[in-house]
Design a protein around this motif. Structure first.
Motif, PDB file in Angstrom:
ATOM      1  N   ALA A  78     -23.274  26.825   3.820  1.00 22.50           N
ATOM      2  CA  ALA A  78     -23.447  25.809   2.298  1.00 22.50           C
ATOM      3  C   ALA A  78     -23.379  24.679   3.095  1.00 22.50           C
ATOM      4  O   ALA A  78     -23.911  24.040   2.030  1.00 22.50           O
ATOM      5  CB  ALA A  78     -22.910  26.629   1.507  1.00 22.50           C
ATOM      6  N   TRP A  79     -22.449  24.564   3.621  1.00 24.88           N
ATOM      7  CA  TRP A  79     -21.913  23.263   4.094  1.00 24.88           C
ATOM      8  C   TRP A  79     -23.380  21.941   4.542  1.00 24.88           C
ATOM      9  O   TRP A  79     -23.580  21.730   3.904  1.00 24.88           O
ATOM     10  CB  TRP A  79     -20.486  22.896   4.733  1.00 24.88           C
ATOM     11  N   ALA A  80     -23.592  22.663   5.781  1.00 21.79           N
ATOM     12  CA  ALA A  80     -24.965  22.280   6.109  1.00 21.79           C
ATOM     13  C   ALA A  80     -25.832  22.047   5.243  1.00 21.79           C
ATOM     14  O   ALA A  80     -26.714  21.154   5.632  1.00 21.79           O
ATOM     15  CB  ALA A  80     -25.325  22.840   7.682  1.00 21.79           C
ATOM     16  N   LEU A  99     -27.700  21.625  12.154  1.00 25.45           N
ATOM     17  CA  LEU A  99     -27.282  23.205  11.397  1.00 25.45           C
ATOM     18  C   LEU A  99     -27.025  23.734  10.940  1.00 25.45           C
ATOM     19  O   LEU A  99     -26.651  25.083  11.172  1.00 25.45           O
ATOM     20  CB  LEU A  99     -25.300  22.138  11.238  1.00 25.45           C
ATOM     21  N   SER A 100     -28.152  23.469   9.985  1.00 24.56           N
ATOM     22  CA  SER A 100     -28.703  24.810   9.121  1.00 24.56           C
ATOM     23  C   SER A 100     -29.798  25.492   9.595  1.00 24.56           C
ATOM     24  O   SER A 100     -29.598  26.339   9.820  1.00 24.56           O
ATOM     25  CB  SER A 100     -29.807  23.387   8.077  1.00 24.56           C
ATOM     26  N   LEU A 101     -30.279  24.998  10.141  1.00 21.95           N
ATOM     27  CA  LEU A 101     -31.171  25.385  11.391  1.00 21.95           C
ATOM     28  C   LEU A 101     -30.602  26.541  12.416  1.00 21.95           C
ATOM     29  O   LEU A 101     -30.115  28.112  12.130  1.00 21.95           O
ATOM     30  CB  LEU A 101     -32.023  24.770  12.390  1.00 21.95           C
ATOM     31  N   SER A 102     -29.231  26.326  12.957  1.00 21.16           N
ATOM     32  CA  SER A 102     -28.644  27.174  14.030  1.00 21.16           C
ATOM     33  C   SER A 102     -27.861  28.090  13.067  1.00 21.16           C
ATOM     34  O   SER A 102     -27.918  29.192  14.235  1.00 21.16           O
ATOM     35  CB  SER A 102     -26.793  26.442  14.498  1.00 21.16           C
ATOM     36  N   THR A 124     -37.212  27.405  19.693  1.00 20.33           N
ATOM     37  CA  THR A 124     -36.115  28.718  19.849  1.00 20.33           C
ATOM     38  C   THR A 124     -35.318  28.965  19.219  1.00 20.33           C
ATOM     39  O   THR A 124     -35.283  30.499  18.959  1.00 20.33           O
ATOM     40  CB  THR A 124     -35.324  28.257  21.274  1.00 20.33           C
ATOM     41  N   CYS A 125     -34.947  28.299  18.026  1.00 21.73           N
ATOM     42  CA  CYS A 125     -33.890  28.908  17.473  1.00 21.73           C
ATOM     43  C   CYS A 125     -35.302  30.125  16.418  1.00 21.73           C
ATOM     44  O   CYS A 125     -34.415  31.016  15.529  1.00 21.73           O
ATOM     45  CB  CYS A 125     -33.377  27.730  16.177  1.00 21.73           C
ATOM     46  N   VAL A 126     -36.098  29.274  15.992  1.00 22.93           N
ATOM     47  CA  VAL A 126     -37.039  29.530  14.974  1.00 22.93           C
ATOM     48  C   VAL A 126     -37.784  31.324  15.334  1.00 22.93           C
ATOM     49  O   VAL A 126     -37.763  32.140  15.001  1.00 22.93           O
ATOM     50  CB  VAL A 126     -38.667  29.028  13.803  1.00 22.93           C
ATOM     51  N   GLY A 127     -37.739  31.626  17.097  1.00 26.08           N
ATOM     52  CA  GLY A 127     -38.445  32.174  17.670  1.00 26.08           C
ATOM     53  C   GLY A 127     -37.388  33.497  17.062  1.00 26.08           C
ATOM     54  O   GLY A 127     -37.718  34.627  17.381  1.00 26.08           O
TER      55      GLY A 127
END
Length: 286
Positions: free
Chosen positions: A51-53, A94-97, A191-194
């Motif tokens: 939420a912060w990101a 950060l939102s993605l991670s 990588t994160c999306v996968g």
């Protein structure tokens, strides 16, 4: 000021305000729970950071973009552009991670309670804070390279090899250099999306199997509402599909703009798509 500029300003301002309001509600909710001595779940730590990101991303993207849409393109100097764009990239990463981390944690949390998975669940809960700190530090360091390429629009009016973002510009070089830098920069994102898609698919498979085991219970129930498994599966599908859709579409537009001189409508479309997921995400979670 033309009617189109007013419409764009209202659209970007509304998107920012609604998204920040939704994410702020999540932050306030978890803060209230913490202050009232409620024990927060381990997953709540991830949700607070997400939420912060999202809030930071919407603010550092939406506010400058709204002002740029209203023809206030020279309100940031070189230092201001570097700072805003750097914080925007950090918040986006950060939102993605955190979204990826959220999917992975949920997948482990609903795994069968065997001895092997119980140990993994305990380790995961203990590693949430260290992994979160590592994410923050790594993104702060990796995105510092943006400080070398971003320039303010005040000092770049007469330079031709620039890609204009409305309120900031970035220098462009040869096509090969742009392609290589785009591939390297997108590797962590891909990588994160996968991992997110894999974890979500694994969760949906587990929920589907569990639904079949308890199907006779739901069949005998007179309630017209969908089972908890179906509702959870739909929420997971909605969150992941929303993220992947907007991320891929926006990535294609950004990549295209690096090779071609983008038209204003394409730039505005990309900026709008970039704010869609952090805008919708809190309402899906709520």
């Amino acid at each position: 000021m033309s009617p189109l500029e007013i419409i764009l300003g209202v659209v970007f301002c509304s998107q920012t305000a609604i998204g920040v309001l939704g994410n702020s509600f999540l932050v306030f909710l978890f803060t209230f729970m913490f202050l009232t001595a409620h024990k927060l779940r381990p997953i709540d730590t991830i949700l607070i950071q997400l939420a912060w990101a999202n809030s930071l991303m919407l603010l550092f993207k939406g506010v400058p973009q709204t002002m740029a849409a209203l023809s206030l393109k020279n309100f940031l100097d070189d230092t201001g552009c570097k700072t805003v764009f750097y914080l925007l990239r950090v918040a986006r990463a950060l939102s993605l991670s955190m979204t990826c981390f959220l999917s992975g944690f949920q997948a482990i949390a609903i795994s069968p309670s065997t001895s092997r998975y119980i140990k993994l669940k305990n380790r995961t809960q203990k590693s949430i804070i260290p992994c979160s700190v590592l994410c923050w530090i790594s993104h702060l360091i990796l995105n510092s390279i943006i400080l070398l390429t971003i320039k303010g629009t005040r000092t770049t009016r007469n330079i031709s090899n620039l890609l204009d973002y409305g309120f900031c510009s970035t220098s462009t070089t040869s096509t090969i250099t742009v392609a290589l830098s785009s591939v390297v920069a997108s590797l962590p994102d891909v990588t994160c999306v996968g991992l997110m898609v894999f974890a979500s698919g694994y969760m949906m498979l587990l929920l589907k199997r569990h639904q079949k085991r308890v199907q006779h219970i739901h069949t005998s129930s007179l309630s017209p509402r969908a089972s908890p498994e179906i509702r959870a599966t739909r929420s997971i599908q909605l969150l992941v599909n929303t993220f992947v859709f907007f991320y891929l579409l926006n990535s294609v537009l950004v990549l295209y703009m690096h090779f071609k001189n983008p038209r204003p409508w394409l730039l505005h479309s990309s900026n709008f798509l970039a704010g869609c997921f952090p805008n919708i995400c809190p309402f899906v979670l709520i």
